[in-house]
Design a protein around this motif. Sequence first.
Motif, PDB file in Angstrom:
ATOM      1  N   VAL A  17      -7.210  -1.506   2.782  1.00 53.04           N
ATOM      2  CA  VAL A  17      -7.376  -0.069   2.981  1.00 53.04           C
ATOM      3  C   VAL A  17      -8.831   0.265   3.285  1.00 53.04           C
ATOM      4  O   VAL A  17      -9.129   1.136   4.117  1.00 53.04           O
ATOM      5  CB  VAL A  17      -6.885   0.708   1.732  1.00 53.04           C
ATOM      6  N   GLN A  22      -3.980   4.226   4.137  1.00 50.33           N
ATOM      7  CA  GLN A  22      -2.893   3.429   3.569  1.00 50.33           C
ATOM      8  C   GLN A  22      -1.817   3.161   4.608  1.00 50.33           C
ATOM      9  O   GLN A  22      -1.265   2.050   4.677  1.00 50.33           O
ATOM     10  CB  GLN A  22      -2.284   4.145   2.361  1.00 50.33           C
ATOM     11  N   ALA A  36      -1.063  -0.587   5.812  1.00 50.06           N
ATOM     12  CA  ALA A  36       0.273  -1.127   5.587  1.00 50.06           C
ATOM     13  C   ALA A  36       0.853  -1.711   6.868  1.00 50.06           C
ATOM     14  O   ALA A  36       1.440  -2.807   6.866  1.00 50.06           O
ATOM     15  CB  ALA A  36       1.189  -0.038   5.037  1.00 50.06           C
ATOM     16  N   THR A  55      -7.696   8.754   2.633  1.00 50.01           N
ATOM     17  CA  THR A  55      -7.050   7.696   1.856  1.00 50.01           C
ATOM     18  C   THR A  55      -5.617   7.469   2.319  1.00 50.01           C
ATOM     19  O   THR A  55      -5.219   6.339   2.617  1.00 50.01           O
ATOM     20  CB  THR A  55      -7.054   8.066   0.362  1.00 50.01           C
ATOM     21  N   THR A  56      -4.843   8.530   2.405  1.00 53.85           N
ATOM     22  CA  THR A  56      -3.421   8.379   2.728  1.00 53.85           C
ATOM     23  C   THR A  56      -3.219   7.813   4.129  1.00 53.85           C
ATOM     24  O   THR A  56      -2.416   6.892   4.332  1.00 53.85           O
ATOM     25  CB  THR A  56      -2.705   9.731   2.600  1.00 53.85           C
ATOM     26  N   VAL A  73      -3.544   4.663  -4.732  1.00 54.28           N
ATOM     27  CA  VAL A  73      -4.893   4.244  -4.356  1.00 54.28           C
ATOM     28  C   VAL A  73      -5.855   5.397  -4.612  1.00 54.28           C
ATOM     29  O   VAL A  73      -5.585   6.539  -4.239  1.00 54.28           O
ATOM     30  CB  VAL A  73      -4.930   3.836  -2.870  1.00 54.28           C
ATOM     31  N   ASN A  81       1.191   8.065  -1.426  1.00 50.88           N
ATOM     32  CA  ASN A  81       0.266   7.936  -2.552  1.00 50.88           C
ATOM     33  C   ASN A  81       0.700   8.896  -3.657  1.00 50.88           C
ATOM     34  O   ASN A  81       0.417  10.097  -3.590  1.00 50.88           O
ATOM     35  CB  ASN A  81      -1.168   8.246  -2.106  1.00 50.88           C
ATOM     36  N   HIS A 133       0.809  -1.225   0.000  1.00 50.60           N
ATOM     37  CA  HIS A 133       0.000   0.000   0.000  1.00 50.60           C
ATOM     38  C   HIS A 133       0.841   1.273   0.000  1.00 50.60           C
ATOM     39  O   HIS A 133       0.321   2.339  -0.329  1.00 50.60           O
ATOM     40  CB  HIS A 133      -0.976   0.074   1.198  1.00 50.60           C
ATOM     41  N   GLU A 147       1.569   3.295  -3.495  1.00 44.35           N
ATOM     42  CA  GLU A 147       0.522   2.930  -4.447  1.00 44.35           C
ATOM     43  C   GLU A 147      -0.432   4.104  -4.660  1.00 44.35           C
ATOM     44  O   GLU A 147      -0.812   4.784  -3.702  1.00 44.35           O
ATOM     45  CB  GLU A 147      -0.277   1.722  -3.935  1.00 44.35           C
TER      46      GLU A 147
END
Length: 795
Positions: free
Chosen positions: A533, A523, A527, A519-520, A16, A678, A11, A14
């Motif tokens: 996620v 992640q 991870a 999102t971040t 995402v 990300n 992750h 990535e």
Amino acid sequence: MGASDFSRLPHIGESVRRKEDYRFLTGAGQYTDDITLAAQSYAVFVRSPHAHAKINSINTDAAKAAPGVLAVFTGADVAADKINGLPCGWLITSTDGQPMKEPTHPILAQGKVRHVGDQVAMVVALTQQQARDAAELVEVDYDVLPAVVNVADAAAGAVPGAVVHDEAPDNRCFQWAIGDKAAVDAAFAGAAHVTRLDLVNNRLIPNAMEPRAAIGAYSRASDEYTLYVANQNPHVERLLLTAFVMGLPEHKVRVIAPDVGGGFGSKIYLYAEDVCVTWAAKKLNRSVKWVAERSESFVSDAHGRDHVSHAEMAMDKDGKFLALRVHTHANLGAYLSTFSTVVPTILYATLLAGQYGTPQIFAQVDGWFTHTVPVDAYRGAGRPEATYLIERLVSRCAWEMGLSQDEIRKRNFITQFPYQTPVALQYDTGDFHACMNKAQELADVAGFEARKAASAAKGLLRGIGYSSYIEACGLAPSNIAGALGARAGLFEAGEVRVHPTGSVTVFTGSHSHGQGHETTFAQVVAARLGIPVENVDIVHGDTGRVPFGMGTYGSRSLSVGGSAIMKALDKIEAKAKKIAAHLLEASDADIDFQGGEFIVRGTDKKIPFAQVALTAYVPHNYPLDKLEPGLNETAFYDPTNFTFPAGTYICEVEVDPATGATRVDRFTAVDDFGVIINPMIVEGQVHGGLVQGIGQALLENCVYDRETGQLLTGSYMDYAMPRADDFPNFQLGHVCTPCTHNPLGSKGCGEAGAIGSPPAVINAVLDALRPLGVKDFDMPASPHRVWQAIQNAKA
């Protein structure tokens, strides 16, 4: 876990897709204006049409009698209730050892107005239209006084009688300096060449997509207040509101910042409107809502930049930098905003070393009051001002020394880390040559001369401009910041709550207003724990739900907020290993955790994370004599140093000498943000920063009438905002030297584009115009300014 280990986890790195985007794109977001409370009323402010005037009287009788009006409040009501003025969050000590001048900033004007837009009265009615209509009926008798709006005029005392505050009769708020003046003067005395430059960093008006809004509510039953507000740091908003302004117990006030449509610094602060609606909610026993109109935001939201500077660089015969000397006049506006004083001092002058090993630097900053909207942090906050000055000066040095823009930078780049600058900061890591080399490769600098010839064939001038920036992000340790005048801590908080099924909710003191935290941060957690996620939710923006945190600004979210979450995850992992060891009948010292599984080292015995989570909440087989049930941990992170993102930007422009029209044809940005979680989100942040920075360089400019103090650029009819068709496709690249002092190895990316791009653009324009004899002009490089510079060079 070290940064290098973390960067190799699934992750991480990535692209995402942002979890929050579905909500926004389908209209399911909830912004402050989307909220309707019971018994809701509406506030409209009566604002001063004058830059400086004495208030002789305010007649509110007609307004109070208007349909639907519940109340009309003025400064007299504020004084009667003993509501204090808005505080400044950073104390600057002048070179003479005296504290800065800190005049009162009332939430409704008392006795005087000090800028166009200063709030004079607040009308509250059943509907917004009724409040607007009634506001037109408020009669204010003003005695207009002289106004000073230009910082150079304020410094020169050029407008007799234009005193903003009696506490500062010469309009000076502070005089601050950093560096060894004697050593700098000695270096200049022995220099082979000195380059001098005068420049202006133009004032900007922030224009987030969502205007500011606030709703104050009060419950008599519990004697509690709730403030819904478009704000970047709700805990700081609550602290300032309660402890400094209204004198309320902090636990009796809840501040909720829901979805926020962009901030860029302009929504960090405690504003008068936020206090007014909260105060009025109790007085009226009903909720009070205010939403700014766009034209109102132009005269009520804190502005950015507005520096006038003189800079000098001393060099040896080979173009090696010996010393830098800078004197800046900073326009603070009519009042001190929350972080206004730190922007032109700590966040500006301590970055004047740039990427260069200049042995000695001395900078002096004078802060001045003027009859303008207060100035505070705007995307970059001091770092764009420092970068613009040093990068413009370095390119001028190159031209005067007969060197190329890249060569003079390469000769002076810092190469050994850690590096202690002469202006307090210590850079922990970086690779400035690598950024330059990659930028030149991506920009195809080798093909520039051919492109220049092609432009010439069309009757156009082509120029290339460089900017090698460095910024300080994450802010400093709280104890150091406190010694430098900060009136708050600079830590961050994170709580990780693992649910019985193994899903996770994270409560963060950071705040998202477009950065993609949902999102971040997810992640990062996914991870570490080896879970999907989508099994991680992020909660922020509510003082009633999240631990005390310092919000989002200064590109601190991941490096500081993310590090707090990592510390909480360390505690989660340590406790989970003890539970797993009990289940696996092993010592916790023999348990490894990887890929979402707890494994007895050297065996095939293992259990998944979800089983451990369930055991924590259903403790039938559990070491109750050693551990409490549950899997929920909180941590605070106070950084030991700034982080130092850096990079090189290269811009190519075409200029039409007949009209002065300038077009950015190519733009390359290579940044070192450390470990990137990300890449897609980072690229979006860089794109946005570049648009704002190039917008300042070519388009945006806040202008006041020098005689009357009227804002001449008070709407989009006069203030040019950048649009998509103003830009080429940006060429982006990255170099990675991980930050050495946070567990993520990250440095911050949100402001870089706005920091590095303005000097790259202006250097490119000046490079194009050099054959015509043009040496300088100030931002923005509008067609008229460029055309006028060409005509002046011909004269």
